[in-house]
Design a protein around this motif. Structure first.
Motif, PDB file in Angstrom:
ATOM      1  N   ALA A   1      49.077  47.595  30.467  1.00 44.39           N
ATOM      2  CA  ALA A   1      47.777  46.936  30.353  1.00 44.39           C
ATOM      3  C   ALA A   1      46.823  47.451  31.424  1.00 44.39           C
ATOM      4  CB  ALA A   1      47.946  45.424  30.466  1.00 44.39           C
ATOM      5  N   THR A   2      45.551  47.144  31.230  1.00 45.25           N
ATOM      6  CA  THR A   2      44.517  47.529  32.196  1.00 45.25           C
ATOM      7  C   THR A   2      44.375  46.426  33.242  1.00 45.25           C
ATOM      8  OG1 THR A   2      43.348  48.776  30.506  1.00 45.25           O
ATOM      9  CG2 THR A   2      42.105  48.180  32.477  1.00 45.25           C
ATOM     10  N   TRP A   3      44.496  46.789  34.497  1.00 45.50           N
ATOM     11  CA  TRP A   3      44.406  45.817  35.585  1.00 45.50           C
ATOM     12  C   TRP A   3      43.015  45.180  35.634  1.00 45.50           C
ATOM     13  CZ3 TRP A   3      47.175  43.252  39.166  1.00 45.50           C
ATOM     14  CH2 TRP A   3      46.510  42.712  40.255  1.00 45.50           C
ATOM     15  N   GLY A   4      42.001  45.951  35.423  1.00 46.22           N
ATOM     16  CA  GLY A   4      40.638  45.448  35.571  1.00 46.22           C
ATOM     17  C   GLY A   4      40.195  44.503  34.484  1.00 46.22           C
ATOM     18  N   THR A   5      40.983  44.320  33.425  1.00 48.48           N
ATOM     19  CA  THR A   5      40.617  43.407  32.339  1.00 48.48           C
ATOM     20  C   THR A   5      41.503  42.180  32.285  1.00 48.48           C
ATOM     21  OG1 THR A   5      42.038  44.605  30.783  1.00 48.48           O
ATOM     22  CG2 THR A   5      39.732  45.321  30.963  1.00 48.48           C
ATOM     23  N   LEU A   6      42.344  41.974  33.309  1.00 54.18           N
ATOM     24  CA  LEU A   6      43.271  40.853  33.300  1.00 54.18           C
ATOM     25  C   LEU A   6      42.607  39.618  33.882  1.00 54.18           C
ATOM     26  CD1 LEU A   6      46.685  42.390  34.397  1.00 54.18           C
ATOM     27  CD2 LEU A   6      45.892  41.866  32.098  1.00 54.18           C
TER      28      LEU A   6
END
Length: 1426
Positions: A214-219
């Motif tokens: 997953a993308t860290w910046g969208t969590l």
């Protein structure tokens, strides 16, 4: 080094464990966490913004993070003064601060592992983290699930099929599932499937590995994951408050959170995920070195344009894709056009499908994007070997898991490996996945012809990997165990054993061998040899068997024997050495033994079905398993071994019952034949050693024992007739008793007429061996040599011995022994000699220790020895004329009781009284333990009563009498009178205990009355009677009743089992009864001890058959085994449980078909409604055009709309050239060697005649091409200019096909041609190159092959054959420049020229390592498609 440590090292070495040393050590969890944290901080980074610049919103940087999330140096940077924010320059890597264990809310304490990684992290580091530090087993398959990132509706039936199929394929194959890891869209469906499996499976062994990238910046709530020191953290899923962000899915097991330093930017993880998947796909499949790598498959549900790009790129990289029809959007678009001709997949069709499946989202799509997607969809369906559409309305794939695996196999069949190599690759994949069903339907087909040698490696992998279904499948498809299971293969199987009881036993044996050789290191001598296995098997089977495998000093002799042996037996040319007789090759036995020794039920069952000597194998397995269960320390493992042993006893019973019902004579031969496969022992002996009472109790086995018991006499003779003939033997010549030979002659006479009739019909004569009647002497020997007659004579002699013993004790016991007493002593000496003979008589070869143990374990032998020892003691006291004379008589009287008890042994042969003796023995054991319980009450009451009544009694005999004897008599009704005052008599006792014949008086008062508390003694007596007489005695009766009921059902079986030893004892016993038997003992002593003659071998218990008869008997036994297995399967199929299961399965199938038909019908209705709606729209457009034309009143109207009455499935028919094909390589999206992207040119826009596309095209050069240059004859390519070619217009090339004839060993000629391996292209190519218009051969070819060879080839061009000339579909082609080639065939007949070319090939191999080869395989091709 301690013994336990050495043994542990041996076990791990023998199991070929590749785990590191830290895995074997008991490290604390805190130490492991510290080690992992140190490694992560050293190798894994995150990304942070180091330059704050306000973006579109106040207080928010252009990276997306607020100002407070930046470090102070980023707010006031000194290094970036005057610069504008740039993602590549101002975002830097620092050690990660988010890693460890993650836990979620919900049922079941869901936990996982996570780490925050940079987008630039090397995939090798991530793979190392997954496998070495997170301890994940490398996968056998990688499933990349992609599709819609937003929540979408999935039909219930398709959802269930997807969940079930995905989990099944992951669980059976040991796959990893990789998704986006968030709680939305397709990732949510994968998580739900993993959750359902976790709830239904309680074992950790079946845990599914689901990795979320997953993308860290969208969590959402990612701040909870930041743990600078690690390790455990809790993550809350706030679905309602996540906004435009996403939450992690709580059902995934591992998370890789990809960070690029920005916030709110989706798709960051795609590149790193692709690189990780590519790395995993390059890893070898399995733990061993293999050319086959881990396969990757892409599963698509729903999805938008981004998913289309993912599918397109995946298929360009050779990854097969499985599309689930009915999941929505792009998946359904691809499913609709898959299988259509390329000319029918048009832009208009894609427009309609996009509008149909995307709904309102379609309005946002531009025309250019539709064209691009049309081109990509055309390229996708142009690779059908990589595209699989799972249609729920079809039964072709069955389930999703089958579709996934079939897609992988379909892709492997179209890979570079062709022919047998391709099939081998597919088989290796199927074995790694453990999917025998896929291999049976996809690999072992009619078009694939397998040899046994081709399947041997797969067979070895299936055996080592414990995959019984594959072993059965390979055996059914031609694996020959005789060619496969050689000694080195068998040794490898034993060295690859899993951790089991046998491995520990072999480790101890290796340890003792190494210490015996003086080796100290635990790593030396850890290879299992067949000698070790043979010793261990002989220990488990018993020392009476011969070694199954040859010792080292006999290995060469044994192998020569094996080569000369026929199938399943011994050749007549075998060596004559006695030590090699028992050693021969039986691969079916070896495989079965290997499976049984590791307690592998499924594998042993398959191997047993292959055995010819199946009954001996089953009984040997029962013996081995029971012995291992006895020696094992694990109770659960021992219980499993006992169950498996009982199963094989049942198998042996079934086979023997089948044999006995078919042919009694052959079945009896099977019981007593010496089996070469199992140490030259017999089935009967194995059953006895394995304590298989149910097998011995069979009527067929008992019939054999009855025949041995009767000897030469018939089994139907009444006992009274035999007894009369014992006393008056001339009656045997009158036919008063029947002999077996007479019965056989009578049966032969009955068959004689039938055989004569058959000879008259067939005209052939059958040679018959006629039986001769017994002679007079043979009949006499047969009578008195019968074990039955010996038994009766011994009974008579024993009664005579007891009568003589009683007369001596009661009438004739004098100081000087009388004649009768001397006869008694001689009689006893004969009994002693017989016991000695029984102890040392060992026809089975058990050895002294086992024979002595067997002798002692028999109760009757113990009574014999006890009676003889007591007699000797009594005789020693009686002979001297002293005061011990009477004591000797007393001892002899007691010994008479023991001899009388021994008389019960005569009833053991009786079918009526024999089982009752077994019940009596069990009851005696129950009574022995009951006496312990009873003694507690007797002693408790007796001591209390004695202490209350009598004061200081010092006479031991009266103490025992009052404390033990009197309370014991009370149980039988002898109520004492001294516990109350009513029956007290002062004259019946002694005041001070001085009278030895009277008991001591109780304590008296001044009135000379007993002073003890009368009420207490009476209460104690009542309580004692209540418990002892009522409770305990009734308990004893209940115990006896329970024992009787329990043993009654098994007594007949136990009696039949114990009957064997009695029959064998009297079979080997001399014919003369005691005391005359002593003469037989003297004869035996002279024969065996003095003259040293070998003992006679009895064929009744062990018979070695001739080779031909042995082969015939084994073949017949194998046939009976097949009949038994067939009947067993039929019984199982007709059982109530199987019928219920079949009914439930059929009902489920019917329901699934009904649901599928319902969905199909609803889908058809939807399609018809869509067509109707489209026609209504077109009609409205036509009416509007008519109205506009009428309103114009003669003025030009708009162009009439295109009216189409075709469905989306047939809309693409805009060209008459349905079979036409255009260039494909020249329209690839990415121009080779550059970063330029071609304009997408769909199939229908390739011809130059089609307009309305040129204005959108790009050019590779600033200037436009000259007007006089013609366009590409193949059509549009999507790019203008010269490109990578030398000039505009045609670029000429020449390719040579150099052929020659070569001769093979078969004598036929093969046409070879010369090909070059192009490392850059990764394919075979023809020698050639660019040429000018006036050249015949490429100038570059001269620099490669040399001037001399170049000139010779130039001379041959006059007689060449032109194979092809024209346009080439080259990836370098543009609209204005293209490649045209001429292919020339030069056949080499000149030997000198062939030698020059061969020298050139060797020259380039040594100098340039340019792989030039003479090849006859069909994979050699031109690097361009002509």
């Amino acid at each position: 080094m301690g013994v336990s440590e050495v043994e542990s090292n041996l076990v791990h070495s023998l199991a070929h464990s590749i785990a590191t040393t830290s895995k074997h050590l008991s490290l604390s969890p805190s130490f492991q966490r510290c080690t992992l944290a140190s490694w992560i901080r050293e190798h894994i980074r995150k990304k942070e913004c180091f330059f704050y610049e306000t973006g579109d919103r106040e207080g928010v940087c252009k990276c997306g993070y607020p100002k407070i999330h930046h470090v102070d140096e980023a707010i006031k940077p000194e290094d970036f003064v005057g610069e504008s924010w740039n993602r590549h320059r101002h975002i830097c890597e620092v050690p990660t601060d988010a890693y460890g264990d993650i836990s979620f809310d919900g049922v079941g304490q869901k936990t996982g592992k996570y780490v925050r990684v940079s987008t630039d992290t090397r995939p090798e580091v991530l793979y190392q983290l997954l496998t070495e530090h997170w301890n994940l087993t490398p996968p056998n398959l990688l499933i990349s699930v992609t599709g819609g990132a937003k929540n979408f509706y999935l039909k219930a039936h398709l959802k269930n099929m997807f969940h079930r199929g995905l989990i099944k394929v992951a669980h059976t194959t040991g796959a990893w599932i990789i998704t986006g890891g968030t709680h939305t869209g397709v990732m949510k469906h994968v998580g739900q499937a993993v959750r359902d499996h976790a709830l239904s499976s309680s074992s950790m062994r079946g845990q599914i590995v689901a990795i979320g990238v997953a993308t860290w910046g969208t969590l959402h709530n990612r701040h909870a994951l930041v743990q600078p020191e690690g390790f455990s953290t809790h993550y809350s899923m706030d679905i309602q408050g996540q906004g435009h962000l996403t939450c992690l899915d709580d059902n995934h097991t591992h998370f890789l959170l990809v960070d690029d330093g920005t916030h709110g930017r989706y798709g960051v993880e795609i590149e790193l995920r692709s690189r990780l998947e590519k790395l995993i796909s390059q890893q070898p499949l399995g733990t061993k070195e293999s050319d086959v790598t881990i396969p990757v498959v892409c599963v698509v549900l729903d999805g938008g344009p981004g998913t289309l790009n993912t599918i397109f790129n995946a298929m360009l990289n050779g990854t097969p894709c499985v599309i689930l029809e009915g999941s929505g959007r792009i998946a359904d678009v691809i499913a609709q056009v898959a299988g259509l001709p390329m000319t029918r997949v048009t832009i208009a069709l894609i427009h309609q499908l996009m509008k149909r499946f995307f709904g309102h989202e379609y309005e946002t799509f531009s025309a250019h994007k539709i064209i691009e997607w049309t081109k990509k969809i055309q390229d996708i369906i142009r690779m059908p070997h990589l595209l699989t559409v799972f249609r729920i309305s079809e039964d072709k794939h069955g389930d999703v898991d089958v579709a996934i695996l079939q897609a992988l196999l379909k892709a492997s069949r179209n890979s570079e490996s062709l022919g047998r190599e391709s099939w081998q690759t597919q088989l290796e994949l199927a074995i790694a996945w453990n999917r025998a069903d896929i291999a049976e339907t996809e690999i072992f087909t009619e078009e694939s012809q397998w040899k046994s040698s081709d399947l041997e490696e797969a067979m070895l992998s299936a055996l080592i990997g414990d995959k019984p279904e594959f072993v059965r499948l390979l055996l059914e498809n031609g694996v020959s165990l005789r060619h496969f299971l050689k000694e080195n293969t068998l040794c490898e199987l034993y060295n690859q054993l899993p951790n089991c009881f046998l491995l520990r036993k072999l480790a101890k044996r290796l340890q003792s061998d190494r210490w015996g050789r003086g080796q100290v290191s635990s790593r030396q001598g850890t290879t299992i040899s067949m000698t070790h296995v043979s010793d261990e098997v002989r220990h488990l089977l018993g020392s009476f068997t011969k070694p199954l495998y040859p010792p080292p000093n006999m290995r060469s002799v044994s192998f020569a024997f094996l080569q000369l042996s026929g199938k399943g037996g011994v050749s007549s040319q075998a060596p004559s050495q006695p030590q090699t007789v028992g050693v021969f090759r039986d691969p079916e036995r070896d495989l079965f033994l290997w499976a049984v020794l590791q307690n592998n039920k499924e594998m042993a069952e398959i191997a047993w079905e292959q055995c010819r000597d199946c009954m001996s194998a089953a009984l040997a397995a029962s013996k081995i398993l029971k012995k291992m269960a006895q020696e094992g320390s694990d109770a659960d493992e021992a219980e499993e071994m006992k169950k498996l042993a009982n199963l094989y006893e049942t198998r042996a019973i079934g086979v023997f019952s089948e044999c006995y019902s078919c042919d009694e004579e052959r079945a009896q031969k099977l019981l007593v034949r010496a089996s070469p496969s199992w140490g030259r022992t017999t089935c009967l002996r194995l059953a006895l050693e394995a304590d298989d009472k149910s097998f011995v109790a069979q009527s067929g086995v008992q019939a054999v024992l009855t025949q041995i018991w009767c000897g030469e006499l018939g089994v139907d003779n009444p006992v009274w007739r035999v007894l009369i003939c014992m006393l008056f033997f001339p009656l045997i010549y009158t036919g008063f008793v029947a002999f077996r030979r007479d019965e056989a002659i009578q049966r032969e006479a009955e068959k004689k007429g039938e055989m004569i009739t058959m000879e008259n019909i067939t005209g052939s004569s059958v040679r018959r061996k006629r039986l001769k009647p017994l002679s007079c002497w043979s009949r006499l020997v047969g009578l008195y040599g019968s074990p039955q007659v010996k038994f009766y004579w011994n009974i008579v002699a024993y009664f005579a011995f007891l009568f003589l013993f009683a007369v001596v004790l009661m009438i004739d016991f004098q100081a000087t022994p009388s004649a009768g007493e001397l006869l008694l002593y001689i009689w006893l000496i004969s009994l002693v000699c017989e016991e000695v003979r029984q102890l040392f008589h060992d026809p089975d070869g058990f050895g002294c220790r086992k024979k002595a143990r067997m002798y002692i374990n028999d109760l009757w032998n113990i009574l014999d020895v006890l009676s003889i020892l007591i007699f000797i003691v009594g005789l020693a006291c009686r002979l001297p004329a002293c005061w011990l004379f009477y004591a000797g008589k007393v001892i002899l009287c007691v010994d008479f009781v023991v001899f009388c008890l021994r008389l019960m042994a005569i009833f053991t042969i009786s079918r009526t009284l024999g089982p009752k003796i077994i019940i009596v023995r069990r009851m005696m054991m129950d009574m022995f333990f009951f006496m312990f319980l009873l003694s507690i009450w007797v002693v408790a009451y007796g001591v209390a009563k004695q202490g209350i009544l009598i004061h200081n009694e010092n006479r031991l005999d009266w103490i025992v009498r009052g404390a033990v004897y009197e309370p014991y008599l009370i149980i039988f009704g002898n109520v004492p009178t001294n516990v109350d005052n009513a029956g007290f008599d002062l004259d019946s006792c002694s005041m001070n205990g001085t009278d030895p014949l009277k008991p001591k008086c109780p304590v008296l008062n001044e009135n000379h009355k007993p002073a003890f508390p009368e009420w207490l003694t009476i209460i104690m007596l009542c309580v004692y009677l209540l418990f002892a007489n009522i409770l305990l005695l009734n308990l004893l009766i209940a115990i006896f009743n329970f024992t009787f009921q329990e043993v009654q059902d098994n007594t007949d079986r136990i009696w039949k089992f114990q009957r064997y030893e009695l029959i064998k004892e009297y079979h080997s016993r001399p014919a003369a009864p005691p005391p005359f038997i002593i003469l037989s003992h003297l004869y035996l002593f002279l024969k065996h001890v003095v003259l040293r003659r070998p003992p006679a071998k009895y064929k009744e218990f062990k018979d070695k058959l001739p080779q031909a008869e042995e082969e015939e008997l084994l073949s017949w036994e194998a046939l009976m085994k097949d009949n038994y297995l067939l009947s067993t399967r039929q019984e199982q199929s007709q059982s109530m449980e199987r019928r219920i299961d079949d009914t439930a399965r059929k009902v489920s199938t019917i329901l699934e078909r009904m649901e599928r038909e319902e969905e199909a019908s609803s889908a058809a209705v939807v399609k018809r409604l869509a067509r109707l709606e489209e026609q209504v729209i077109q009609s409205a457009k036509a009416l509007q055009w008519i109205m506009d034309s009428l309103k114009s009143q003669g003025h030009p109207a708009k162009e009439a709309p295109l009216l189409s009455h075709e469905s989306p499935e047939t809309l693409g028919q805009v060209s008459e050239k349905d079979k036409a094909s255009f260039h494909v390589n020249a329209r690839q999206f990415y121009y080779p060697g550059t970063k330029l992207v071609r304009f997408p040119v769909p199939e229908e826009k390739v011809p130059w005649e089609v307009i309305n596309i040129s204005q959108l095209m790009m050019a590779t050069e600033p200037q436009q091409p000259p007007d006089h240059v013609d366009g590409n004859p193949g059509g549009r390519t999507g790019i203008r200019g010269r490109g990578a070619l030398d000039c505009l217009g045609p670029n000429l090339e020449t390719d040579l096909v150099l052929t020659r004839y070569s001769w093979r060993d078969s004598g036929r000629s093969i046409l070879d041609f010369l090909a070059i391996w192009d490392e850059s292209e990764g394919a075979w190519a023809l020698p050639g190159g660019p040429v000018q218009s006036n050249e015949l051969l490429p100038a570059t070819l001269e620099t490669i092959i040399g001037k001399r060879l170049y000139e010779k080839l130039n001379e041959l061009l006059l007689s060449v054959f032109q194979v092809f000339e024209g346009y080439v579909d080259d990836c370098r082609n543009t609209d204005n420049a293209w490649v045209e080639t001429t292919v020339l065939n030069i056949h080499l007949d000149n030997a000198g020229l062939i030698a020059d070319i061969n020298q050139m090939v060797m020259h380039f191999k040594t100098l340039y390592n340019f792989n030039i080869t003479s090849c006859s395989c069909p994979c050699c091709r031109h690097r361009y498609s002509c």
